[in-house]
Design an enzyme around this catalytic site. Structure first.
Site, PDB file in Angstrom:
ATOM      1  CB  THR A 194      17.797  49.621  13.301  1.00  0.00           C
ATOM      2  OG1 THR A 194      18.943  50.284  12.791  1.00  0.00           O
ATOM      3  CG2 THR A 194      17.160  48.764  12.259  1.00  0.00           C
TER       4      THR A 194
ATOM      5  N   PRO B 286      12.364  50.775  19.731  1.00  0.00           N
ATOM      6  CG  PRO B 286      12.011  48.574  20.362  1.00  0.00           C
ATOM      7  CD  PRO B 286      11.492  49.673  19.578  1.00  0.00           C
TER       8      PRO B 286
ATOM      9  N   GLY C 144       0.851  -1.084  -0.076  1.00  0.00           N
ATOM     10  CA  GLY C 144      -0.023  -0.120  -0.050  1.00  0.00           C
ATOM     11  C   GLY C 144       0.769   1.205  -0.024  1.00  0.00           C
TER      12      GLY C 144
ATOM     13  CG  HIS D 147      -1.360  -0.647   7.228  1.00  0.00           C
ATOM     14  ND1 HIS D 147      -0.771  -1.847   7.370  1.00  0.00           N
ATOM     15  CD2 HIS D 147      -0.927  -0.358   5.934  1.00  0.00           C
ATOM     16  CE1 HIS D 147      -0.276  -2.254   6.500  1.00  0.00           C
ATOM     17  NE2 HIS D 147      -0.070  -1.344   5.399  1.00  0.00           N
TER      18      HIS D 147
ATOM     19  CG  ASP E  89       1.076  -6.266   1.141  1.00  0.00           C
ATOM     20  OD1 ASP E  89       0.207  -5.817   0.365  1.00  0.00           O
ATOM     21  OD2 ASP E  89       1.749  -5.604   1.732  1.00  0.00           O
TER      22      ASP E  89
ATOM     23  CE  LYS F 197       4.814  -3.073   3.982  1.00  0.00           C
ATOM     24  NZ  LYS F 197       4.942  -3.100   2.470  1.00  0.00           N
TER      25      LYS F 197
ATOM     26  CG  ASP G 106      12.660  40.253  23.701  1.00  0.00           C
ATOM     27  OD1 ASP G 106      12.709  40.988  22.983  1.00  0.00           O
ATOM     28  OD2 ASP G 106      13.226  38.961  23.742  1.00  0.00           O
TER      29      ASP G 106
ATOM     30  CB  SER H  50      19.515  43.331  21.668  1.00  0.00           C
ATOM     31  OG  SER H  50      18.485  43.877  21.056  1.00  0.00           O
TER      32      SER H  50
ATOM     33  CG  HIS I 200       3.612   2.300   4.174  1.00  0.00           C
ATOM     34  ND1 HIS I 200       2.953   2.425   5.419  1.00  0.00           N
ATOM     35  CD2 HIS I 200       2.888   1.192   3.623  1.00  0.00           C
ATOM     36  CE1 HIS I 200       2.120   1.681   5.564  1.00  0.00           C
ATOM     37  NE2 HIS I 200       1.795   1.000   4.298  1.00  0.00           N
TER      38      HIS I 200
END
Length: 639
Positions: A496, A560, A57, A222, A115, A110, A404, A448, A60
């Protein structure tokens, strides 16, 4: 209607479009017309060799199409998502290899009922057409202590069989030899999975319900339920639980593993774990195995046999002797096979010695100088001001960043205060700036911290023991500002801290030519330029920093960082004015000049006395051109 949560065009076409994307991205692959079959594009190279076919399938990925290439699979057959492929497509793949001249075909399957049935039917049909075909069932799941009649499921260990069987086929081994060898190898492979979330087939609801904070141990690829549901714990504990269960001798499906055994480890991402989590789990698995005295010979970590978007991981262990490792290390052109190291993981020194580095500037011993008291006072005032402005800077930053800015400046201020309590301020300003650079780099953090540290480090080079006058300070500020522009990528006008710093730095350069009496006026002008630049940022469009990602109309307050710079410069100049720093420098300069004049006079007086002595003692040998009246006139002139 459930909202779409997968990036696809349609649930019906997603498999075909995924296969097309796979082959379009790799020159070594092609699609078999009319079938969901991916083939090697160099089928002619299979002549006289065994061809390998696997599949199952879809969902996978990269299994199974990603493992096609020289040294691995020759073809892969895809079914719908989690659905076994039809026998007709499997047969078409087998016949394609047979017609290309393959000496035989091995089907690697598998252990799932669908399968087994569909691949088995195709095998029988191929035999009727004269194809030498065999089928190898992979069933290495270690989940169930007492497996049902259906047996153990086939999981990520299938990828190991693709690799080893592919290497044998590439060497020209016969079909019987490959099957015999792989059946022996399969006895030493075990897999167990754990998941923190379910997955969902496109267009369908999740395959099972799993409450937040819970994990499922031993589930299938699955989304089939596992053997135990428990609370999520640490990665180390989860990995230990998995390996303990896989190797528990009381379980019929356990992997026999004893001290001294050598293994290959596969840490397989079931779909949605981050790379960081995968690395943590990989470390935990290696450590857990080595604690059991198991030699980890090879490790592969990544996405190899997934389950759509399931947030989980499976561990596969394969006992490995030198022959298994030789086949495992053999080259392959399969696009999904990782570029693995061939060095044994266990027993290898994985930590390199760090280079010998000098001590941090803030840890060095320093001696005080004439400027130490005033520099300490300036630093105290700067720290107090930044702590007072913490909430103001945070408030400004919330309008344009993450809020901050005040916190980061306060962290730097506290770090400097702590340092000042236990250290003397060095007399050399350059040494002090290096100390401050180290403190903000370590304690301030973020962009900063890096910018301030750049500024201080670059400025420090302009201030040495012999260069600490006003002109040297101006050059230092200019050098620091240029370093921030060069590495930070911002310029004046980008909204800035540079919008406050650059005009101040330009004004300070006037100190180079300013007379001592006019230096304080230059300092005050620089502070005014910085304050004006900071205020002007409220009208600028951000082109750097976090504010550049925010709509301009929402950013209406000053930057700031610029406000902080203006405040720092203001405090510096205000403190210097209170301390009469400029006047003291002028006095110091005048004192030096006065002392030089005194020394000159003393020297001439000494010369005069010596001459008098010579005149008195050697008057009968008076041949000297320099005599008392001349010396006296020189003394009067320079006094």
């Amino acid at each position: 209607m459930e909202p779409q949560k997968k990036l696809i065009n349609s649930a019906e076409r997603c498999v075909d479009e995924a296969l097309c994307g796979l082959v379009r991205a790799s020159g070594g692959l092609c699609l078999l017309k009319g079938h969901r079959v991916v083939l090697r594009s160099d089928l002619a190279s299979l002549k006289g060799k065994v061809g390998l076919v696997s599949g199952g399938g879809s969902g996978h990925e990269p299994a199974h199409g990603g493992y096609i290439g020289a040294g691995m699979l020759s073809a892969a057959v895809a079914g719908g998502v989690f659905a076994s492929p039809p026998p007709a497509s499997i047969l078409a793949a087998v016949l394609s290899l047979h017609q290309a001249g393959a000496s035989g075909v091995l089907l690697i399957v598998k252990n799932y009922t669908g399968d087994r049935l569909n691949f088995g039917l195709a095998a029988e049909q191929a035999r009727h057409r004269g194809v030498d075909v065999d089928m190898l069932i992979v069933a290495e799941d270690c989940a169930f202590d007492r497996p049902s009649k259906a047996g153990r499921r086939g999981l990520c260990g299938t990828v190991f069989i693709h690799k080893l069987a592919g290497a044998l086929a590439e060497e020209g081994c016969s079909l019987d030899q490959i099957v015999s060898k792989m059946r022996d190898v399969l006895k030493g492979i075990g897999t167990l999975g754990v998941s923190l979330s379910p997955c969902s087939v496109p267009g369908c609801l999740p395959s099972f319900d799993l409450p937040p904070g819970a994990m499922e141990l031993g589930l299938g690829i699955h989304g089939e339920p596992g053997i135990k549901r428990s609370k999520v714990t640490s990665a180390d504990e989860v990995v230990k639980t998995m390996i303990d269960h896989m190797t528990n001798p009381d379980s019929q499906s356990h992997l026999p593993l004893k001290s001294g055994d050598s293994v290959v480890l596969c840490v397989n991402n079931l779909g949605a774990l981050s790379c960081l989590e995968m690395a943590v789990v990989t470390r935990a698995a290696i450590t857990c195995l080595e604690n059991r005295k198991v030699v980890v010979a090879r490790v592969m970590s990544g996405s190899f046999m997934t389950s759509l978007e399931m947030a989980g991981v499976s561990l596969t262990l394969m006992r490995a002797d030198q022959e298994v490792l030789r086949l495992f290390d053999a080259k392959t052109s399969a696009p999904a096979w990782p570029n693995l190291s061939t060095a044994c993981v266990s027993g290898r020194s994985h930590v390199a010695e760090a280079p010998v580095m000098s001590t941090r500037p803030q840890d060095d011993k320093h001696s005080q100088g004439p400027l130490s008291p005033v520099m300490r006072t300036v630093l105290d005032r700067i720290c107090s001001t930044l702590l007072e402005k913490q909430e103001e800077l945070n408030s400004l930053d919330r309008a344009s960043g993450d809020g901050d800015c005040g916190n980061t400046h306060s962290q730097a201020a506290r770090a400097v205060q702590d340092w000042l309590q236990g250290h003397v301020v060095p007399g050399c300003p350059g040494q002090l700036l290096l100390v401050l650079a180290g403190l903000v780099e370590e304690k301030m953090g973020g962009s900063s911290g890096a910018l301030y540290s750049l500024f201080l480090t670059a400025a420090a080079g302009r201030l040495t023991e012999g260069r600490s006058g006003a002109a040297a300070w101006a050059a230092a500020v200019h050098a620091g500002t240029q370093a921030m522009r060069r590495y930070g990528g911002a310029d004046p006008g980008d909204r800035t801290m540079l919008d406050a710093l650059c005009p101040a730095a330009a004004e300070l350069m006037k100190l180079t030519d300013a007379p001592p009496a006019g230096q304080m006026a230059v300092l005050h002008a620089a502070v005014q330029k910085a304050a004006a630049g900071a205020e002007a940022t409220r009208h600028l469009t951000a082109r750097a920093g976090r504010a550049s990602y925010i709509a301009a109309e929402r950013v209406t307050l000053p930057d700031p960082g610029a406000v902080a710079v203006a405040a720092i410069l203001g405090v510096v100049v205000e403190t210097l004015a209170e301390q009469n720093w400029v006047q003291d420098n002028v006095k110091l300069l005048n004192t030096h000049t006065y002392m030089l004049e005194k020394l000159k006079r003393l020297f001439l007086l000494l010369l005069l006395l010596l001459q008098c002595f010579f005149d008195f003692s050697f008057s009968f040998h008076w041949h000297l051109n320099f005599h008392f009246p001349v010396a006296f006139r020189y003394f009067i002139k320079f006094s």
